[in-house]
Design a protein around this motif. Sequence first.
Motif, PDB file in Angstrom:
ATOM      1  N   ALA A  58      47.684  52.113  75.459  1.00  0.00           N
ATOM      2  CA  ALA A  58      48.482  53.298  75.788  1.00  0.00           C
ATOM      3  C   ALA A  58      47.564  54.512  75.823  1.00  0.00           C
ATOM      4  N   VAL A  59      48.045  55.562  76.493  1.00  0.00           N
ATOM      5  CA  VAL A  59      47.349  56.846  76.501  1.00  0.00           C
ATOM      6  C   VAL A  59      48.327  57.894  75.963  1.00  0.00           C
ATOM      7  N   LEU A  76      45.505  58.614  84.051  1.00  0.00           N
ATOM      8  CA  LEU A  76      44.798  57.455  83.503  1.00  0.00           C
ATOM      9  C   LEU A  76      45.756  56.312  83.205  1.00  0.00           C
ATOM     10  N   ALA A  77      46.898  56.652  82.597  1.00  0.00           N
ATOM     11  CA  ALA A  77      47.870  55.606  82.258  1.00  0.00           C
ATOM     12  C   ALA A  77      48.341  54.885  83.520  1.00  0.00           C
ATOM     13  N   ALA A  78      48.590  55.648  84.573  1.00  0.00           N
ATOM     14  CA  ALA A  78      49.015  55.023  85.829  1.00  0.00           C
ATOM     15  C   ALA A  78      47.910  54.144  86.398  1.00  0.00           C
ATOM     16  N   GLU A  79      46.683  54.629  86.326  1.00  0.00           N
ATOM     17  CA  GLU A  79      45.552  53.873  86.853  1.00  0.00           C
ATOM     18  C   GLU A  79      45.320  52.578  86.076  1.00  0.00           C
ATOM     19  N   LEU A  80      45.493  52.648  84.750  1.00  0.00           N
ATOM     20  CA  LEU A  80      45.229  51.486  83.901  1.00  0.00           C
ATOM     21  C   LEU A  80      46.446  50.581  83.740  1.00  0.00           C
ATOM     22  N   GLY A  81      47.614  51.042  84.180  1.00  0.00           N
ATOM     23  CA  GLY A  81      48.830  50.244  84.061  1.00  0.00           C
ATOM     24  C   GLY A  81      49.335  50.111  82.641  1.00  0.00           C
ATOM     25  N   VAL A  82      49.200  51.196  81.863  1.00  0.00           N
ATOM     26  CA  VAL A  82      49.660  51.188  80.468  1.00  0.00           C
ATOM     27  C   VAL A  82      50.611  52.369  80.255  1.00  0.00           C
ATOM     28  N   PRO A  83      51.374  52.371  79.158  1.00  0.00           N
ATOM     29  CA  PRO A  83      52.295  53.488  78.923  1.00  0.00           C
ATOM     30  C   PRO A  83      51.555  54.796  78.646  1.00  0.00           C
ATOM     31  N   LEU A 358      54.132  51.812  69.895  1.00  0.00           N
ATOM     32  CA  LEU A 358      53.766  50.511  70.458  1.00  0.00           C
ATOM     33  C   LEU A 358      54.246  49.369  69.577  1.00  0.00           C
ATOM     34  N   ALA A 359      54.161  49.568  68.263  1.00  0.00           N
ATOM     35  CA  ALA A 359      54.589  48.527  67.332  1.00  0.00           C
ATOM     36  C   ALA A 359      56.089  48.261  67.416  1.00  0.00           C
TER      37      ALA A 359
END
Length: 365
Positions: A58-59, A76-83, A358-359
């Motif tokens: 996540a970012v 960055l989150a969109a580029e990496l595919g993370v929340p 995340l947890a």
Amino acid sequence: MSCVLATGAFLKNVAGLSVDGRFTASAMHGDLGTPEACVALEASVSALLDGVHGRVDAVAHDLHPDFHSTRLALALAAELGVPAIGVQHHAAHVAAVMAEHGLDAPVIGLALDGFGLGDDGGAWGGEVLLLDGARHRRVARLLPLALPGGDRAAQEPWRMAAAALHALGRCAEIEERLGPVVGETAARAVFGLLKRGLNCPPTSSAGRWFDAAAGLLGVSVRQAHEAEAAIALEGLAAVYGDDGEIVAAVVKDGVVDLRPVAARLVELGAEGQAARGAALFHRALADGLVEAAAAACAAHGLRRVALAGGCFFNRVLSARIHAGLAARDLEPLRPAALADCGDAGLARGQCRVAEHRLAELPETA
């Protein structure tokens, strides 16, 4: 294993990376109001990502949508595919203290600074929060003041003095008291803004209350640097000491009302007793916040109070709050490094809150 990247906020920006709770901070980039600082942040983020081969879960970022740190995090989150996980500014302050002390249990946090975007979209900065894992709730705050002229009020303490007079129901005195200092035209214009409620968003900021006190006492009219007026007040209070005069804030229904001390500062400013007023203001502010934090602790069965935010650079305020909490058998918690009181420590808190969120996410196959 969890890996969270955080991009900090705007002032004194520092990014950070947390891998299984082990936090690594970047260098400080300064305020993100210059292209150079923004480029430096981007370079630091790239270096942090390189260290984990670009693999993060996540970012985390501040809630303010206009900060370069927020825009960078979203991209960055969109580029990496993370929340992309937005973390409220003051919750991040408190979470940073919790992270340093290794605390997972709920705490009451006292977050004092100049500005952070609140959950309601407003300007916060004088907050008592209940922080529990990924969740936080504001349980008390300083009485809001108007910001006549919006952001400009943060550079001109006389405007906050006018806002304090307005809060006291003494708008008619603005021109008389402030006109000779800033000019009748400017004083009249701010009077008009306050009277009509135009471009006067409210703020619960402790920093702006310091500005109001400095303006009422004639200590500062305009400031060229962040917290200049507050630093001047601290210096006067430290030299003056404690003459025993107390004007208590009114703490009721989760609001710390500083209008009683503001009324006294008007008198002391007119009498040329700025140092006495500065000392009195520090005592009233500290004692009111201690009372609010103690009430929150009692209501939630807690004993620890995390002290966070740039106002805790102020040693006079910090010492009185620390002593007041200890006298009530409460445990004050502060960062070991003084620099981490302010926004330079935010990335660590952002990581902490994001890790908890995340947890809580359901596992996917």
